[in-house]
Write an enzyme that holds these catalytic residues in place. Structure first.
Site, PDB file in Angstrom:
ATOM      1  CE  LYS A   1      14.381  43.081  -6.009  1.00 32.71           C
ATOM      2  NZ  LYS A   1      13.314  44.404  -6.420  1.00 32.71           N
TER       3      LYS A   1
ATOM      4  CD  GLN B   1      11.681  45.527  -9.534  1.00 31.64           C
ATOM      5  OE1 GLN B   1      11.902  44.392  -8.585  1.00 31.64           O
ATOM      6  NE2 GLN B   1      12.249  46.443  -9.190  1.00 31.64           N
TER       7      GLN B   1
ATOM      8  CG  ASP C   1      10.225  46.375  -1.665  1.00 31.20           C
ATOM      9  OD1 ASP C   1      11.631  45.942  -1.358  1.00 31.20           O
ATOM     10  OD2 ASP C   1       9.837  46.253  -2.880  1.00 31.20           O
TER      11      ASP C   1
END
Ligand code: NAP
Length: 289
Positions: free
Chosen positions: A54, A98, A121
């Site tokens: 990422k 994460q 997200d």
């Protein structure tokens, strides 16, 4: 019939290129780069790889990447303080924590603490609600990537029968919402569904997000259907999806491979969402991507 292979890698590379161009124009106008903060707690090897990828994709798109690595024994208060700091930081347009988090931390409380307008997200309940009512927000990256692949095969999805296998908050449910928004007739099947194959055999669009290797058999697929395989399962034979690819290829009209299908789209959509967030925060029009 042999299914057309939907090349997610090529689609993702093209999307990343378009984001990079849009970011260059954003930097000119805003005088700064969009920024994505990624927080990793602990040493989970798969998570470490995701975080590294990422960060790399973010920098390659011309955006700023802020990486925060915390030890596995970090307490919830320390993590929440970092999230609060990132919420307040004007250089940060997107925040991603994460998952999975270590067991001693309440992941839901952490996701709730993220400013919904930086939640690239799309996991915050406010964004899940916005998706449900069709308001502007952030859509989780994996289903968003699936929709982009689908729209390339079917520019017009309205009226098609869509079946989604799986009802997780990060894939199945938002996928179903997106297909509903496109005016598909949507069925969601799950572990308590009585006859999964009876549903999948009707599907013009079949999205499998189950987490069981080769769960979807060839004869579950309607001839000519478009099959999107979200599954990433590590087996002795390597990475396999939730669909029996070899069997499905003889029936489907188009299908995503694993790897190289949905997976690469997820990170591309993450940087896309970060760019969109930066535009909203600067009150600039985002390029349609
Ligand atoms: P999850 O949270 O474990 O959800 C799995 C879903 O499948 C659940 O809704 C479950 O039903 C359903 N299910 C389980 N067994 C079933 C059965 N026998 N028949 C019908 N439905 C069944 O998984 P997830 O997070 O959605 O992920 C799904 C897969 O996608 C995994 O392989 C994951 O690794 C992969 N994934 C890939 C990406 C990517 O970037 N490509 C991103 C995220 C996830 P119940 O709700 O009834 O338990």
């Amino acid at each position: 019939m042999t299914a057309a292979i939907i090349d997610g890698k090529a689609h993702a590379a093209a999307l990343r290129g378009r984001v990079a161009d849009a970011v260059a124009a954003f930097r000119e106008r805003a005088g700064r780069a969009p920024g994505l903060a990624v927080v990793l707690v602990g040493e989970d090897p798969a998570s470490a790889v995701y975080v590294r990828n990422k960060g790399k994709a973010t920098r390659e798109a011309g955006m700023a990447s802020f990486e925060h690595r915390l030890p596995a024994d970090t307490d919830a208060a320390t993590l929440l303080a970092l999230v609060a700091q990132l919420n307040a930081d004007p250089a940060v347009d997107g925040i991603l924590v994460q998952l999975p988090l270590p067991a001693h931390i309440d992941a839901e409380a952490v996701l709730l603490a993220i400013d919904p307008d930086k939640d690239v997200d799309g996991f915050h309940p406010v964004n899940a609600g916005r998706l449900a009512i069709g308001a502007e927000g952030f859509v989780p990256c994996t289903p968003l990537g699936c929709l982009m692949l689908l729209k390339d095969v079917h520019p017009q999805l309205a009226g098609l029968e869509a079946v989604v296998i799986g009802r997780s908050n990060i894939v199945g449910k938002p996928m179903a919402q997106l297909l509903l928004q496109q005016s598909c007739t949507v069925t969601i099947v799950h572990s308590r569904t009585r006859d999964v194959a009876a549903h999948t055999r009707r599907a013009d669009i079949l999205v499998a997000a189950v987490g069981i290797p080769r769960f979807v058999q060839g004869d579950w697929i309607k001839p000519g259907a478009t099959v999107i395989d979200v599954g990433i399962n590590r087996t002795d034979a390597g990475l396999v999806g939730d669909v029996d690819f070899a069997a499905a290829q003889g029936l489907a009209g188009a299908i995503t491979p694993v790897p190289g299908g949905v997976g690469p789209m997820t990170i591309a959509c993450l940087i896309r969402n970060t760019y969109v967030s930066a535009c909203r925060r600067e009150a600039l029009d985002a390029v349609a991507l």
